[in-house]
Design an enzyme around this catalytic site. Structure first.
Site, PDB file in Angstrom:
ATOM      1  N   TYR A 117       0.895  -1.145  -0.143  1.00  0.00           N
ATOM      2  CA  TYR A 117      -0.026  -0.121  -0.247  1.00  0.00           C
ATOM      3  C   TYR A 117       0.813   1.199  -0.008  1.00  0.00           C
ATOM      4  O   TYR A 117       0.561   2.265  -0.716  1.00  0.00           O
ATOM      5  CB  TYR A 117      -0.889  -0.114   1.249  1.00  0.00           C
ATOM      6  CG  TYR A 117      -1.798   0.918   1.482  1.00  0.00           C
ATOM      7  CD1 TYR A 117      -3.199   1.024   0.876  1.00  0.00           C
ATOM      8  CD2 TYR A 117      -1.472   2.288   2.423  1.00  0.00           C
ATOM      9  CE1 TYR A 117      -4.059   2.074   0.965  1.00  0.00           C
ATOM     10  CE2 TYR A 117      -2.641   3.172   2.234  1.00  0.00           C
ATOM     11  CZ  TYR A 117      -3.846   3.130   1.811  1.00  0.00           C
ATOM     12  OH  TYR A 117      -4.624   4.125   1.935  1.00  0.00           O
ATOM     13  N   LYS A 173       0.762   4.059  -2.914  1.00  0.00           N
ATOM     14  CA  LYS A 173       0.382   5.425  -2.707  1.00  0.00           C
ATOM     15  C   LYS A 173       1.592   6.512  -2.838  1.00  0.00           C
ATOM     16  O   LYS A 173       1.359   7.787  -3.247  1.00  0.00           O
ATOM     17  CB  LYS A 173       0.018   5.641  -1.180  1.00  0.00           C
ATOM     18  CG  LYS A 173      -1.387   5.038  -0.983  1.00  0.00           C
ATOM     19  CD  LYS A 173      -2.311   5.338  -1.897  1.00  0.00           C
ATOM     20  CE  LYS A 173      -3.713   4.930  -1.197  1.00  0.00           C
ATOM     21  NZ  LYS A 173      -4.943   5.540  -2.391  1.00  0.00           N
TER      22      LYS A 173
HETATM   23  P1  NAI Z   1     -13.205   2.222   1.742  1.00  0.00           P
HETATM   24  O1  NAI Z   1     -12.843   0.858   1.887  1.00  0.00           O
HETATM   25  O2  NAI Z   1     -14.437   2.591   2.730  1.00  0.00           O
HETATM   26  O3  NAI Z   1     -13.746   2.467   0.461  1.00  0.00           O
HETATM   27  C1  NAI Z   1     -13.455   1.990  -0.704  1.00  0.00           C
HETATM   28  C2  NAI Z   1     -14.330   1.839  -1.676  1.00  0.00           C
HETATM   29  O4  NAI Z   1     -13.483   1.812  -2.958  1.00  0.00           O
HETATM   30  C3  NAI Z   1     -15.295   0.809  -1.318  1.00  0.00           C
HETATM   31  O5  NAI Z   1     -16.726   1.211  -1.935  1.00  0.00           O
HETATM   32  C4  NAI Z   1     -14.719  -0.205  -2.534  1.00  0.00           C
HETATM   33  O6  NAI Z   1     -15.812  -1.065  -2.883  1.00  0.00           O
HETATM   34  C5  NAI Z   1     -14.344   0.503  -3.742  1.00  0.00           C
HETATM   35  N1  NAI Z   1     -13.342  -0.317  -4.557  1.00  0.00           N
HETATM   36  C6  NAI Z   1     -12.324  -1.265  -4.063  1.00  0.00           C
HETATM   37  N2  NAI Z   1     -11.750  -1.777  -5.043  1.00  0.00           N
HETATM   38  C7  NAI Z   1     -12.232  -1.379  -6.461  1.00  0.00           C
HETATM   39  C8  NAI Z   1     -12.399  -1.453  -7.672  1.00  0.00           C
HETATM   40  N3  NAI Z   1     -11.234  -2.463  -7.980  1.00  0.00           N
HETATM   41  N4  NAI Z   1     -13.045  -0.868  -8.490  1.00  0.00           N
HETATM   42  C9  NAI Z   1     -13.979  -0.142  -7.874  1.00  0.00           C
HETATM   43  N5  NAI Z   1     -14.223   0.231  -6.755  1.00  0.00           N
HETATM   44  C10 NAI Z   1     -13.337  -0.428  -5.891  1.00  0.00           C
HETATM   45  O7  NAI Z   1     -12.027   3.173   1.725  1.00  0.00           O
HETATM   46  P2  NAI Z   1     -11.881   4.776   2.329  1.00  0.00           P
HETATM   47  O8  NAI Z   1     -11.513   4.705   3.626  1.00  0.00           O
HETATM   48  O9  NAI Z   1     -13.051   5.535   2.018  1.00  0.00           O
HETATM   49  O10 NAI Z   1     -10.643   5.218   1.562  1.00  0.00           O
HETATM   50  C11 NAI Z   1     -10.840   5.762   0.075  1.00  0.00           C
HETATM   51  C12 NAI Z   1      -9.547   6.267  -0.207  1.00  0.00           C
HETATM   52  O11 NAI Z   1      -8.620   6.894   0.350  1.00  0.00           O
HETATM   53  C13 NAI Z   1      -8.496   5.052  -0.756  1.00  0.00           C
HETATM   54  O12 NAI Z   1      -7.816   5.114  -1.890  1.00  0.00           O
HETATM   55  C14 NAI Z   1      -7.754   4.924   0.531  1.00  0.00           C
HETATM   56  O13 NAI Z   1      -6.510   4.099   0.243  1.00  0.00           O
HETATM   57  C15 NAI Z   1      -7.413   6.164   0.766  1.00  0.00           C
HETATM   58  N6  NAI Z   1      -7.060   6.629   2.065  1.00  0.00           N
HETATM   59  C16 NAI Z   1      -7.973   6.388   3.119  1.00  0.00           C
HETATM   60  C17 NAI Z   1      -7.447   6.740   4.383  1.00  0.00           C
HETATM   61  C18 NAI Z   1      -8.238   6.340   5.742  1.00  0.00           C
HETATM   62  O14 NAI Z   1      -8.016   6.576   6.770  1.00  0.00           O
HETATM   63  N7  NAI Z   1      -9.603   5.885   5.680  1.00  0.00           N
HETATM   64  C19 NAI Z   1      -6.147   7.287   4.493  1.00  0.00           C
HETATM   65  C20 NAI Z   1      -5.325   7.429   3.654  1.00  0.00           C
HETATM   66  C21 NAI Z   1      -6.003   7.434   2.246  1.00  0.00           C
END
Ligand code: NAI
Length: 251
Positions: A152, A156
């Site tokens: 990851y 990133k």
């Molecule tokens: P989450 O897990 O709640 O939501 C991620 C969404 O992406 C889900 O709805 C999932 O179905 C969708 N997804 C996964 N693989 C997919 C694919 N191949 N095609 C289409 N959709 C797909 O994650 P969250 O926390 O909302 O994170 C969103 C973004 O922010 C991610 O890129 C994550 O890495 C990044 N991020 C999150 C942090 C956190 O603390 N939650 C911190 C830093 C970055």
């Protein structure tokens, strides 16, 4: 004045993506809600449509170029040429390096990096034609290294290099590209991390809040607000930047 644009938000069925889709709709844009989870994506689009916005839900696997190409063509047809792209879809497959499998490595790369490549590849011609574009890619504070996240953190950090190159290549067409790098945001993703560590989510939140200068963890709306700024007309001279949204300074 805000021009009405068509925005694509990937991984928008929940968490940061859902909040971003809702925010961009509230800003006046048509929003394509892309996700693997078609049912939940539809729920987000329904919520936007019933509050006066315009949204279209699409089932899409961002790691699959054919799936992305079909979705982007449908968006152009039904909502209009997409000129805002938010690459938010993401997964974690955490493991210490000695236990991490090649599959865990490849899957994380495929969603974060190939996914962000596929969407911009498909949408860039609409931005170039419009002489306007706003690309926002989700990075993370983990880009600086994080135990258990070799895959990851590499993805990133890769997102940051990719973003800077997009800024350089597409700038002359009126297209900006920036990365938002969140710290701890309260979503299902961080809930899954707490579960994997065997810690109650509330305790995990309290622990993390104590390490953060503003003394709280982030909410999806904190990221949506930053994306909204980067997607705005007025942000046309901000490009190739990584904005850490982490409640305190990061390098
Ligand atoms: P989450 O897990 O709640 O939501 C991620 C969404 O992406 C889900 O709805 C999932 O179905 C969708 N997804 C996964 N693989 C997919 C694919 N191949 N095609 C289409 N959709 C797909 O994650 P969250 O926390 O909302 O994170 C969103 C973004 O922010 C991610 O890129 C994550 O890495 C990044 N991020 C999150 C942090 C956190 O603390 N939650 C911190 C830093 C970055």
């Amino acid at each position: 004045m805000t021009e009405t644009r068509t925005a694509i938000v990937t991984g928008a069925a929940r968490g940061i993506g859902a909040a971003t889709a809702q925010r961009l709709a509230a800003d006046g844009h048509q929003v394509a809600v892309l996700d693997l989870d078609a049912e939940q994506a539809q729920a987000v689009a329904d919520q936007i449509n019933s509050s006066g916005g315009k949204a279209l839900a699409l089932a899409c696997d961002v790691s699959d170029a054919a799936s992305v190409d079909a979705a982007v063509a449908q968006i152009a047809e039904e909502l209009g040429a997409p000129t805002i792209v938010v690459n938010n879809a993401g997964i974690i497959r955490d493991n210490l390096l000695f236990k991490m499998t090649v599959e865990e490595w490849d899957l994380v790369m495929a969603v974060h990096l190939r996914g962000a490549f596929n969407t911009v590849k498909a949408a860039q011609k609409y931005m170039v034609e419009a002489k306007f574009g706003r690309i926002v890619n989700l990075s993370s504070t983990s880009a600086q290294g994080n135990r258990g996240q070799a895959n990851y953190s590499a993805a990133k950090a890769g997102v940051q290099g990719y973003t800077k190159t997009l800024a350089i290549e597409l700038g002359k067409f009126g297209v900006t590209a920036n990365a938002v790098a969140p710290g701890f945001i309260q979503t299902d993703m961080t809930a899954a991390t707490a579960e994997r560590m065997g810690v109650a989510f509330d305790d995990f939140i309290d622990y993390n809040a104590k390490q953060i200068p503003v003394a709280r963890v982030g909410q999806p709306e904190d990221i949506a607000h930053t994306v909204s700024f980067l997607a705005s007309e007025g942000a046309g001279f901000v490009s190739g930047q990584v904005i850490y949204v982490a409640g305190g300074p990061k390098d």
